[in-house]
Motif scaffolding. Sequence first.
Motif, PDB file in Angstrom:
ATOM      1  N   ILE A  45       0.218 -11.141   5.950  1.00 47.93           N
ATOM      2  CA  ILE A  45      -0.236 -10.371   6.918  1.00 47.93           C
ATOM      3  C   ILE A  45       1.100 -10.538   7.892  1.00 47.93           C
ATOM      4  O   ILE A  45       1.667 -11.466   8.149  1.00 47.93           O
ATOM      5  N   GLY A  46       1.083  -9.249   8.541  1.00 47.75           N
ATOM      6  CA  GLY A  46       2.148  -9.128   9.810  1.00 47.75           C
ATOM      7  C   GLY A  46       3.382  -8.608   9.374  1.00 47.75           C
ATOM      8  O   GLY A  46       4.270  -8.345   9.922  1.00 47.75           O
ATOM      9  N   SER A  47       3.620  -8.802   7.676  1.00 44.03           N
ATOM     10  CA  SER A  47       4.873  -8.164   7.511  1.00 44.03           C
ATOM     11  C   SER A  47       5.109  -6.709   7.524  1.00 44.03           C
ATOM     12  O   SER A  47       4.042  -5.958   7.424  1.00 44.03           O
ATOM     13  N   ARG A  48       6.331  -6.263   7.620  1.00 44.65           N
ATOM     14  CA  ARG A  48       6.574  -4.850   8.021  1.00 44.65           C
ATOM     15  C   ARG A  48       7.449  -4.366   6.857  1.00 44.65           C
ATOM     16  O   ARG A  48       8.358  -4.902   6.513  1.00 44.65           O
ATOM     17  N   GLY A  49       7.155  -3.180   6.133  1.00 44.56           N
ATOM     18  CA  GLY A  49       7.793  -2.514   5.350  1.00 44.56           C
ATOM     19  C   GLY A  49       9.158  -2.218   5.880  1.00 44.56           C
ATOM     20  O   GLY A  49       9.286  -1.887   6.855  1.00 44.56           O
ATOM     21  N   LYS A  50      10.132  -1.904   4.872  1.00 49.94           N
ATOM     22  CA  LYS A  50      11.516  -1.461   5.319  1.00 49.94           C
ATOM     23  C   LYS A  50      11.218   0.198   5.373  1.00 49.94           C
ATOM     24  O   LYS A  50      12.468   0.958   5.783  1.00 49.94           O
ATOM     25  N   ILE A  51      10.188   0.798   5.124  1.00 49.50           N
ATOM     26  CA  ILE A  51      10.117   2.222   4.916  1.00 49.50           C
ATOM     27  C   ILE A  51       9.163   2.675   5.848  1.00 49.50           C
ATOM     28  O   ILE A  51       8.044   2.085   5.962  1.00 49.50           O
ATOM     29  N   THR A  52       9.150   3.555   6.637  1.00 50.05           N
ATOM     30  CA  THR A  52       8.152   4.244   7.336  1.00 50.05           C
ATOM     31  C   THR A  52       7.986   5.743   7.117  1.00 50.05           C
ATOM     32  O   THR A  52       9.041   6.573   6.913  1.00 50.05           O
ATOM     33  N   LEU A  53       6.733   6.084   6.858  1.00 47.25           N
ATOM     34  CA  LEU A  53       6.620   7.314   6.505  1.00 47.25           C
ATOM     35  C   LEU A  53       6.168   8.161   7.504  1.00 47.25           C
ATOM     36  O   LEU A  53       5.145   8.000   8.114  1.00 47.25           O
ATOM     37  N   ASP A  54       6.747   9.647   7.648  1.00 48.40           N
ATOM     38  CA  ASP A  54       6.090  10.583   8.541  1.00 48.40           C
ATOM     39  C   ASP A  54       4.839  11.386   7.651  1.00 48.40           C
ATOM     40  O   ASP A  54       4.852  11.060   6.730  1.00 48.40           O
ATOM     41  N   ASP A  55       4.312  12.327   8.376  1.00 46.21           N
ATOM     42  CA  ASP A  55       3.253  12.922   7.691  1.00 46.21           C
ATOM     43  C   ASP A  55       3.614  13.625   6.488  1.00 46.21           C
ATOM     44  O   ASP A  55       3.101  13.680   5.453  1.00 46.21           O
ATOM     45  N   ARG A 102      -6.857   7.971   9.647  1.00 49.59           N
ATOM     46  CA  ARG A 102      -6.863   6.400   9.727  1.00 49.59           C
ATOM     47  C   ARG A 102      -6.294   5.672   8.480  1.00 49.59           C
ATOM     48  O   ARG A 102      -5.439   4.976   8.779  1.00 49.59           O
ATOM     49  N   ALA A 103      -6.716   6.275   7.261  1.00 55.02           N
ATOM     50  CA  ALA A 103      -6.039   5.624   6.192  1.00 55.02           C
ATOM     51  C   ALA A 103      -4.456   5.671   6.050  1.00 55.02           C
ATOM     52  O   ALA A 103      -3.618   4.899   5.768  1.00 55.02           O
ATOM     53  N   LYS A 104      -4.000   7.055   6.537  1.00 54.06           N
ATOM     54  CA  LYS A 104      -2.503   7.291   6.524  1.00 54.06           C
ATOM     55  C   LYS A 104      -1.909   6.459   7.442  1.00 54.06           C
ATOM     56  O   LYS A 104      -0.634   5.840   7.111  1.00 54.06           O
ATOM     57  N   ASP A 105      -2.584   6.042   8.689  1.00 54.72           N
ATOM     58  CA  ASP A 105      -1.917   5.352   9.813  1.00 54.72           C
ATOM     59  C   ASP A 105      -1.691   3.940   9.179  1.00 54.72           C
ATOM     60  O   ASP A 105      -0.771   3.253   9.457  1.00 54.72           O
ATOM     61  N   ARG A 106      -2.771   3.485   8.580  1.00 52.40           N
ATOM     62  CA  ARG A 106      -2.789   2.361   8.053  1.00 52.40           C
ATOM     63  C   ARG A 106      -1.602   1.936   7.166  1.00 52.40           C
ATOM     64  O   ARG A 106      -1.094   0.634   6.868  1.00 52.40           O
ATOM     65  N   GLN A 107      -1.110   3.029   6.333  1.00 53.66           N
ATOM     66  CA  GLN A 107      -0.279   2.756   5.239  1.00 53.66           C
ATOM     67  C   GLN A 107       1.114   3.185   5.893  1.00 53.66           C
ATOM     68  O   GLN A 107       2.266   2.947   5.058  1.00 53.66           O
ATOM     69  N   ARG A 108       1.476   3.774   6.914  1.00 52.63           N
ATOM     70  CA  ARG A 108       2.661   4.470   7.353  1.00 52.63           C
ATOM     71  C   ARG A 108       3.859   3.340   7.364  1.00 52.63           C
ATOM     72  O   ARG A 108       4.861   3.765   6.855  1.00 52.63           O
TER      73      ARG A 108
END
Lengths: 145, 475
Positions: free
Chosen positions: B131-141, B186-192
Amino acid sequence: MSATGQVSRFGWEHFHHDADIGVRGWGRSIAEAFEQAAMGLTRIVTFSPIAADTQVDVECHQSDLELLFVDWLDAVICEMATRKMLFGCFAVGTDGRTLKGALSGEPIDVARHAPACEPKGATLTALKVTRDGDGIWCAQCVIDV
Amino acid sequence: MDPASFTRIGPVIWRIEPTGAMRVPVIIFADEELIRGMDERVGEQARNVATLPGIVSASFAMPDAHWGYGFPIGGVAAFDPEEGGVVSAGGVGFDISCGVRTMLASLSVKDILPVQEALADSLFRQIPVGIGSRGKITLDDAGMDAMLLGGARWAAEQGWGEERDLERIEEGGCMDCARPDFVSDRAKDRQRREMGTLGSGNHYLEVQAVAQIFDEKAAAAYGLRPDGVVVTIHCGSRGLGHQIGSEFLKEMASTASQAGIILPDRELACAPIKSELGERYLGAMRAGINCALANREILGHFSRRVFAEYFPGESLELLFDVSHNTCKLETHEVDGKRRELFVHRKGATRSLGAGNPSLPRVFHAVGQPVLIGGSMGTSSYVLAGEPTSEEAFSSACHGAGRAMSRHAALKQWSGRQIVDELAARGILVRSPSSRGVAEEAPGAYKDVEAVVLAAEQAGLARRVARMRPLICIKG
């Protein structure tokens, strides 16, 4: 180490489920039971203190009280996941169909909070929102982790 | 559960005849000891599933079945859309398409041991975990929708995977008919920012040694050899899948009665397959499957990068990637007739036998690899699907299954104690959470060997190889 947070006539506790974890909150009103259950939800993740630095507001609407409880816990889980925060203080106002909640907390600090497993969502398993003969409300369900 | 409450129809096959609202029987695959170890609610949940509209043949429970929500974990049920069949969000689970991938190293255990500590530390640093870890990839829409449509194929196109992996992933790495437009914002935001993250709980990345070969022909076909090394990853669709599951579970619960569905328990929330809600869930769930396939492909890519630092040229070829929380449209023969059915597998693995036309070409001769996760300190298994698993819609078990709740595990062990005990056995655990390690203590799980043996005796899948952990990265 405790898995309960009972103080007089309000509090929270975890209850048994094979793979996941049940959370139960109780209090003198529906709102207080919901707030305590949310505290139990947070305690699935960490037993460490959480600073109330930032407030996040949520709103839920459902067709009945039990689904509203599930929706409330889901809203807390979603804010935890999206904002990478932990919440340790909850204020709820509800008419039984609509809920407005204020969550206060801080960003997750892995070293300090040592977060354990991640709540995925609130389930309908062991779902109950009830009031006992003394007027104490209890709200509970199993959290998928 | 008390075995006396079932009809025993074979050494590892038990039956509950239909009574009351049950439309079909319950079939449980397990030996007597496993049955005794199962919570009473496994039988109760399997019986409840048997009451759902359109269910075909039976409500099945695998040898690792345990108390779930709605469906038991380890539950398999198929529904016919032409007979009012339903799709259930609880029958898939919150972690849509959670699954396992195993990658083959060209190394032997003796190559790993000199760098075991450093490799464990590098994997722990490079694989976002907990928990709290962040991925190295950020997805736009646009990137999010492309990922939800493309799955592992998208990941490979983006450079976070390999084209050659795709034939060794279920559905060729890309689930058809995904509908990103049915996935909430909301689901997409949670995965971004969660692509390429491992998660927590029972999810893990392990470096494993091949400890035992049971079926030399299949092992050779799979590329498994004694003392060889593999990397196994267990995770799913992360926040996106969790959010899809949460949202549709509530919507199905509040509308089931309007759809004329009588539920013995609200947690069985479902919708007719041929309904607006059913189709919307299927579209969103298939997007969730693609998210999981992409996520495991990216994690595999990160693992390859770490291994290449220590072993230049090491490519960690994919053995297979298979999910165990899904609902898929499949063709099955029931009473001599081929039917198109929606098969729910909740904590159960597809287990196609040799010659099955749906098998990837490379596995035609021996059957599909069925990847069975153990726990940090116990063995994992690679099984091969058997044609006789068609009795249970080509399904097998998925893991050991918990024997003890997290709360009980926490009372019995400390994380430090588990880490030290495993280190003494040559298993290095890296985790951000001592409490998480205690909750996942190997002793909190059932005997995985009994589970796979029961699966083999039931003709669901046969043992090919046993692996023992060398390194475990745990959330």
